[in-house]
Design a protein around this motif. Structure first.
Motif: not given
Length: 604
Positions: A239-248, A200-202, A218-222, A225-228
């Motif tokens: 690294d690219d976090i665009s996919s992570l923001l969309l998929g989480s 839940t936190s990365l 970075i792949p999505p993490l379903p 809840q918390t990303l820093v």
């Protein structure tokens, strides 16, 4: 209690013992650890005193030191069984760039480094079943750095990534993962995180060296809840976090920290479009509750950025060293955000924290209602040193302006300079908005550039009767005024007088002995008006903790008539216990803990 814990014996598993457990169940270890405990059983079980398991569990919840938990596991098999999960619940491995020595010998003498041996323990033993919070931090020594120029990751870094991936694969209950090494994680590590459905936190630290590195999407993490993400530098291969923001889809807390290098040098290299590009394409608004941004220096490039975050879910916002135009080097890019001021307003915002107290922010404040916590951080570590002649006495609002004020900040004609007048106007407008639209305020920290008059302070207290913590700048009010201020805010338990560094008032307060402040507070704060007050601060360093009221020993001489307010009369009591404490001890009090521009990777 140590003797009682030592004499515990394990009751046989029964329905009666199970019924006494807490509702959420005890912390238990797997069956295999019961027979592999390094602590021996009781030599005479008949003489052992039996203590219910739920009481043992309650006692163990008060232990938070790793050394204490490790010693408890060696006490008995029962405590080993119940304490081992607590011992490995939070694991932090720290790597050092240099060899550290203990008693003349390097750490890990006769074996590997503590960082490497810790990884070996996680991979080879079954303790990873208990880990819920895993963190790797420090400086990793990379060899064969030239391999990056040849398009290959050095073997020592690649092996370290593989070992961490092996450890992650065994952490079935992992909830929080923090990568704070100076080398970035590779796709191997992200593959291990992708399989952790409980995560839940990365927290990810980006590298700060301009060495060619592989860039990972970075792949999505379903269930995230918390990303820093911090130390972001576009020239250092983040690294690219665009996919992570969309998929989480469950993401609620987002903290982005850019390297201060770009803003300090006026380098326009940051763009928000690549970060939120996938969300913009999918027309997805991230339902964030808490957003924090540090050192953002970029141009407002598209109106589509206004729709990236859902304004209806936002409750807390922190903006540090971002979008402010106080520095001429950054004015051109920062002004691009002010021109496009049609951004949606988060109507449900309850907390705002910023170091920008310029007049432009009053437009945002005027659109908000019902703020509960507001913190104006006084940035005293900026690039431009503060000039004591640049600050003027600033009232709460234009209606409370007192003519004829002069603290040495007037020009030759007797009128305030342009910067002084802007500071005065900004403080007046901010405080006027607080008085009219934010009566729900509980914690309030004002800028130390705004010196409030007594009348302005009284109006603020009357408008916000629910204040619990208050920090403001003013000349020390008379005791009668101080009592009236505290009486107007019955819930107030922490108050802080802000003092601008290098000012005349600061030099005067520093010249006084702290014992004089303690005596003055002790002989004044015993009155009933101060019964709820627990902390009082003067400036940045002096913090006083207020305790109970007591009377000095009797037998002193009687106080002559007319000397009731003399020093001897005050010493006769009643007196309140006052203790001078460090600022670190009051970090939990937000008017001190929130007054900092330093970045903290943990979310409060």
């Amino acid at each position: 209690m140590p003797d009682t814990l030592h004499n515990l014996r394990c009751p046989h598993a029964s329905a009666d013992a199970t019924s006494r457990l807490p509702p959420d169940g005890p912390i238990t270890a797997p069956v295999h650890s019961w027979f592999t405990s390094p602590a021996r059983s009781h030599p005479n079980a008949a003489q052992a005193k039996e203590l219910p398991l739920h009481l043992v569990h309650l006692i163990l919840t008060y232990l938070d030191d790793a050394g204490d938990l490790a010693r408890i596991t060696r006490t008995s098999r029962l405590l080993y069984y119940m304490t081992l999960p607590r011992l490995y619940e939070r694991v932090t491995l720290r790597s050092y760039s240099e060899i550290r020595y203990v008693d003349g010998r390097p750490e890990g003498y006769g074996n590997g480094s503590p960082f490497a041996m810790g990884l070996n323990t996680l991979v080879s033993r079954n303790f990873t079943d208990y880990i819920q919070n895993f963190c790797v931090i420090g400086e990793w020594r990379e060899h064969d750095i030239d391999d990056y120029k040849q398009g290959r990751v050095p073997d020592n870094s690649m092996v370290m990534q593989i070992v961490i991936r092996a450890a992650l694969d065994k952490m079935k209950c992992l909830k929080a993962f923090s990568w704070q090494l100076n080398t970035p994680p590779l796709h191997t590590v992200y593959q291990g995180l992708e399989g952790r459905s409980s995560l839940t936190s990365l927290t990810i630290r980006c590298q700060t060296r301009r060495i060619p590195r592989p860039t990972t999407i970075i792949p999505p993490l379903p269930n995230l809840q918390t990303l820093v993400i911090y130390d972001i530098d576009p020239l250092c291969y983040p690294d690219d976090i665009s996919s992570l923001l969309l998929g989480s889809k469950k993401l609620e807390n987002l903290k982005l920290h850019w390297s201060p290098r770009m803003r300090a040098s006026g380098e326009e290299s940051v763009s928000l479009l690549p970060i939120f590009s996938r969300c913009i394409t999918a027309r997805y608004a991230i339902p964030l509750k808490r957003l924090a941004m540090y050192n953002l220096y970029t141009r407002f490039s598209s109106d589509e950025l206004n729709d990236v975050i859902d304004p209806t879910t936002m409750t807390e916002m922190t903006m540090i060293n971002s979008m402010g135009s106080s520095d001429p080097i950054t004015a051109f890019l920062d002004n691009s955000w002010k021109v496009h001021n049609n951004r949606p307003t988060p109507k449900n915002l309850t907390m705002l924290r910023t170091d920008n107290a310029e007049k432009d922010g009053t437009m945002v404040m005027s659109r908000l209602t019902g703020l509960e916590r507001l913190y104006f951080i006084s940035n005293r570590q900026g690039k431009v040193a503060w000039n004591p002649d640049s600050t003027v006495v600033s009232p709460v609002s234009s209606s409370t302006t007192t003519s004829g004020m002069n603290d040495g900040t007037m020009n030759a004609n007797g009128t305030p300079s342009g910067a002084d007048q802007q500071c005065r106007d900004a403080g007046g407008e901010y405080l006027a908005i607080i008085q009219t639209k934010h009566h729900t305020m509980r914690n309030l920290l004002l800028s130390d550039r705004w010196q409030l008059s007594d009348d302005a302070l009284f109006k603020l207290c009357q408008s916000c009767p629910d204040l619990e913590q208050l920090g403001f700048s003013c000349l020390v009010p008379p005791l009668e005024s101080m009592r009236q201020i505290v009486a107007l805010m019955p819930k107030l338990w922490a108050i802080r007088f802000l003092i601008r560094p290098n000012s005349e008032f600061c030099d005067k307060m520093d010249s006084m002995d702290p014992e004089m402040h303690v005596f003055a507070l002790a002989t004044e704060s015993w009155r009933p008006e101060y019964k709820n007050l627990k902390y009082l601060g003067l400036g940045d360093d002096m913090v006083f903790k207020l305790g109970g009221v007591y009377f000095p020993p009797k037998g002193r001489n009687k106080i002559p008539e007319g000397q009731e307010n003399s020093m001897n009369a005050k010493r006769a009591g009643p007196i309140r216990r006052v203790e001078l404490v460090s600022r670190d001890s009051v970090r939990h009090v937000e008017i001190w803990g929130m007054d900092s521009t330093e970045f903290d990777p943990t979310f409060p």
